[in-house]
Design a protein around this motif. Structure first.
Motif, mmCIF file in Angstrom:
data_model
loop_
_atom_site.group_PDB
_atom_site.id
_atom_site.type_symbol
_atom_site.label_atom_id
_atom_site.label_comp_id
_atom_site.label_asym_id
_atom_site.label_seq_id
_atom_site.Cartn_x
_atom_site.Cartn_y
_atom_site.Cartn_z
ATOM 1 N N PHE A 18 0.845 -1.245 -0.205
ATOM 2 C CA PHE A 18 -0.006 -0.045 0.012
ATOM 3 C C PHE A 18 0.887 1.215 -0.122
ATOM 4 O O PHE A 18 0.309 2.265 0.449
ATOM 5 C CB PHE A 18 -1.086 0.116 1.049
ATOM 6 N N THR A 19 2.018 1.128 -0.564
ATOM 7 C CA THR A 19 2.557 2.519 -0.761
ATOM 8 C C THR A 19 2.542 2.919 -2.209
ATOM 9 O O THR A 19 1.745 1.999 -2.773
ATOM 10 C CB THR A 19 4.189 1.913 -0.619
ATOM 11 N N TRP A 20 3.233 4.049 -2.502
ATOM 12 C CA TRP A 20 2.895 4.528 -3.823
ATOM 13 C C TRP A 20 3.613 3.431 -4.843
ATOM 14 O O TRP A 20 3.288 3.323 -6.017
ATOM 15 C CB TRP A 20 3.466 5.881 -3.980
ATOM 16 N N GLU A 21 4.912 2.917 -4.353
ATOM 17 C CA GLU A 21 5.513 2.146 -5.290
ATOM 18 C C GLU A 21 4.872 0.925 -5.448
ATOM 19 O O GLU A 21 4.804 0.634 -6.595
ATOM 20 C CB GLU A 21 6.888 1.947 -4.742
ATOM 21 N N ASP A 25 2.993 -1.015 -9.237
ATOM 22 C CA ASP A 25 3.031 -2.336 -9.733
ATOM 23 C C ASP A 25 3.082 -3.237 -8.461
ATOM 24 O O ASP A 25 3.995 -3.533 -7.805
ATOM 25 C CB ASP A 25 4.539 -2.594 -10.379
ATOM 26 N N PRO A 26 1.845 -3.526 -8.339
ATOM 27 C CA PRO A 26 1.576 -4.469 -7.073
ATOM 28 C C PRO A 26 2.025 -6.148 -7.258
ATOM 29 O O PRO A 26 1.908 -6.721 -6.489
ATOM 30 C CB PRO A 26 0.169 -4.323 -6.874
ATOM 31 N N TYR A 27 2.375 -6.368 -8.632
ATOM 32 C CA TYR A 27 2.148 -7.847 -8.643
ATOM 33 C C TYR A 27 3.356 -8.415 -8.105
ATOM 34 O O TYR A 27 3.176 -9.802 -7.634
ATOM 35 C CB TYR A 27 2.204 -8.000 -10.282
ATOM 36 N N ALA A 407 2.449 9.325 -24.346
ATOM 37 C CA ALA A 407 2.881 10.719 -24.328
ATOM 38 C C ALA A 407 3.682 10.868 -23.269
ATOM 39 O O ALA A 407 3.680 12.151 -22.602
ATOM 40 C CB ALA A 407 1.935 11.886 -24.722
ATOM 41 N N ALA A 408 4.049 10.023 -22.276
ATOM 42 C CA ALA A 408 4.642 9.850 -21.085
ATOM 43 C C ALA A 408 5.430 8.670 -20.747
ATOM 44 O O ALA A 408 5.086 7.884 -21.373
ATOM 45 C CB ALA A 408 3.578 10.297 -19.951
ATOM 46 N N ASP A 409 6.515 8.788 -19.964
ATOM 47 C CA ASP A 409 7.267 7.658 -19.548
ATOM 48 C C ASP A 409 6.320 6.865 -18.459
ATOM 49 O O ASP A 409 5.748 7.505 -17.567
ATOM 50 C CB ASP A 409 8.660 8.100 -18.803
ATOM 51 N N PRO A 410 6.107 5.530 -18.625
ATOM 52 C CA PRO A 410 5.206 4.881 -17.747
ATOM 53 C C PRO A 410 5.452 5.021 -16.496
ATOM 54 O O PRO A 410 4.878 4.943 -15.430
ATOM 55 C CB PRO A 410 5.559 3.375 -18.131
ATOM 56 N N ALA A 411 6.931 5.151 -16.022
ATOM 57 C CA ALA A 411 7.698 5.387 -14.495
ATOM 58 C C ALA A 411 6.957 6.712 -14.048
ATOM 59 O O ALA A 411 6.814 6.950 -12.767
ATOM 60 C CB ALA A 411 8.874 5.467 -14.577
ATOM 61 N N GLY A 417 -5.152 6.424 -5.529
ATOM 62 C CA GLY A 417 -4.980 5.832 -4.356
ATOM 63 C C GLY A 417 -6.447 4.948 -3.889
ATOM 64 O O GLY A 417 -7.569 5.677 -4.568
ATOM 65 N N GLY A 418 -6.648 4.411 -3.097
ATOM 66 C CA GLY A 418 -7.521 3.744 -2.644
ATOM 67 C C GLY A 418 -7.628 2.046 -2.481
ATOM 68 O O GLY A 418 -6.483 1.578 -3.137
ATOM 69 N N LEU A 419 -8.331 1.315 -2.101
ATOM 70 C CA LEU A 419 -8.116 -0.130 -1.510
ATOM 71 C C LEU A 419 -8.659 -0.911 -2.703
ATOM 72 O O LEU A 419 -7.964 -1.747 -3.007
ATOM 73 C CB LEU A 419 -8.907 -0.256 -0.225
#
Length: 440
Positions: A18-21, A25-27, A407-411, A417-419
């Motif tokens: 449940f961090t931003w990281e 990519d939670p997988y 049009a953006a870097d995927p990173a 946020g949200g469960l």
């Protein structure tokens, strides 16, 4: 030789959840849980303690187990967790009596009432309207490029850019579900604003979600009253007719039902379109296969492809809350009475015990009994409509904006946020503006 440690060996430390990281990519974390702690006790960001179920076989069992109630009254909640389960704002707005919070026999009764709106026939009849909405939103994107000088006008070539979440994936299901419910066109932008606040979660002003839910409830109560006086051929009028013919649908139940159909009927589809298009943009070989099939008039790959997108990075990360009404065992783990259980659909749908090469996107995958829309009596009622919207949206984007690119870097992309839900905040794209406007 170095000294050997004595005593018991500590279990390996689990991943941070449940961090931003993690949200990006939670997988990998889910893979660790499946392998090392498949039914995992954790403290959620809200402070609520819950069990996470991550393996496919356990997930299917849990989704269909009637000892796991949907009714929050069965939660043995400590004081600090009071009101922190379910949809934000629904408790204060008295919108709890909907399909996601009740069990049979009330669930059976209410589901029977609303299921008539989502039959294959009704969904098929709605297909032209979904196509009209889809084309209209793409037209608006192209018109904006001309107005802002990004394109060279009709028939001319230029570079255009858009945010596919806010300009396309978000408004499409909002307008579609409003049409189904019978919300007048002149009121639908209000719904769009309220719904936008609901899916922003932490991104909006403090208390904004609760205020939006309260405003939505007030509007729905008024709309139900108006439909009782002047019924139409829409879902709210159908609920009222059923109530008037002895099905005993209370005014509060009708408002809660309309609310959950709106809430569940739009955010899942926003994420299906957004996550699905992102997956296609980052898997060019699969995207090219689908474009080729569509160009040849073959819709088979589109149908299996949407199912694969639901499995690979689906719109619902965790199934909604369940609470143990009696002690039970899931995956060898004992669950206590009153404990919350959250089935991690995203983890189950990448379980190598069920899916071959689960981390590979394969649009032609046919052995694909994914759990993206749940399982058992709470299987998503609106799944046929969501599939129609997803197929129509993706096919039309690929046809009308064939050179669409990220049009953006995927990173640099951020996930909301949200469960429960999994979806991008934005999806910036660019394309050539020499596209034909739709007519019809």
């Amino acid at each position: 030789m170095p000294d050997q440690p004595s005593g018991p060996v500590d279990k390996p430390q689990g991943p941070e959840l449940f961090t931003w990281e993690f949200a990006t990519d939670p997988y990998p974390a889910y893979a660790w849980l499946r392998e090392n702690s498949p039914v995992h006790r954790t403290t959620l960001p809200s402070g609520v303690d819950a069990w996470l179920v991550t393996r496919y076989a356990d997930a299917r069992q849990a989704l269909a187990d009637q000892r796991l109630s949907k009714n929050p009254a069965h939660h043995d909640e400590p004081a600090h967790a009071k009101g922190k389960t379910g949809i934000p704002g629904e408790r204060k707005a008295e919108l709890m009596t909907h399909l996601l919070n009740i069990d049979p026999p009330d669930h059976t009764r209410l589901r029977r009432l609303v299921s008539k709106a989502f039959t294959p026939r009704r969904v098929a009849e709605f297909a032209p309207r979904v196509q009209e909405l889809t084309d209209g939103l793409i037209d608006a994107i192209l018109d904006k490029q001309g107005a802002e000088g990004g394109g060279a006008g009709k028939g001319g070539a230029g570079k255009g850019e858009a945010d596919l979440i806010h300009e396309f994936a978000f408004p499409l299901p909002i307008y579609a579900i409003c049409d189904l419910l019978g919300v007048p066109r002149e009121d639908q932008d209000d719904f769009r604003d309220w719904a936008g606040m609901m899916i922003r979660h932490q991104g909006g002003p403090r208390g904004g979600v609760a205020r939006s839910v309260k405003k939505m409830r007030g509007y729905l109560v008024q709309l139900i009253h108006r439909k009782r006086l002047e019924p139409g051929d829409d879902l709210i009028s159908g609920l009222i007719r059923a109530s008037d013919h002895g099905e005993h649908l209370t005014a509060n139940e009708a408002a809660a039902m309309a609310f959950i159909l709106l809430f569940a009927g739009f955010e899942t589809t926003v994420n299906l379109i957004g996550n699905g298009m992102y997956a296609l943009l980052t898997h060019p070989e699969q995207r090219a296969r689908l474009q080729q099939a569509l160009a040849e008039g073959d819709t088979g790959l589109l149908e299996t492809g949407v199912e694969e997108l639901l499995r690979f990075d689906g719109p619902v990360e965790l199934a909604t809350w369940r609470f143990a009404t009696q002690a039970l065992t899931i995956g060898g783990q004992e669950i206590g009475v009153g404990d919350p259980v959250l089935v991690v659909l995203a983890a189950a749908d990448r379980d190598p015990e069920r899916f071959e090469r689960p981390d590979t996107l394969d649009l032609s995958r046919t052995d694909n009994t994914h759990l993206g829309y749940g399982h058992g009596i709470h299987y998503c009622l609106g799944a046929p409509l969501a599939r129609l919207e997803g197929q129509t949206a993706l096919a039309t984007l690929l046809r009308r904006l064939p050179d669409l690119q990220l049009a953006a870097d995927p990173a640099d992309l951020r996930w909301r946020g949200g469960l429960i839900m999994r979806g991008l905040r934005t999806l910036p794209v660019e394309f050539t503006t020499a596209q034909e406007k739709s007519f019809g």
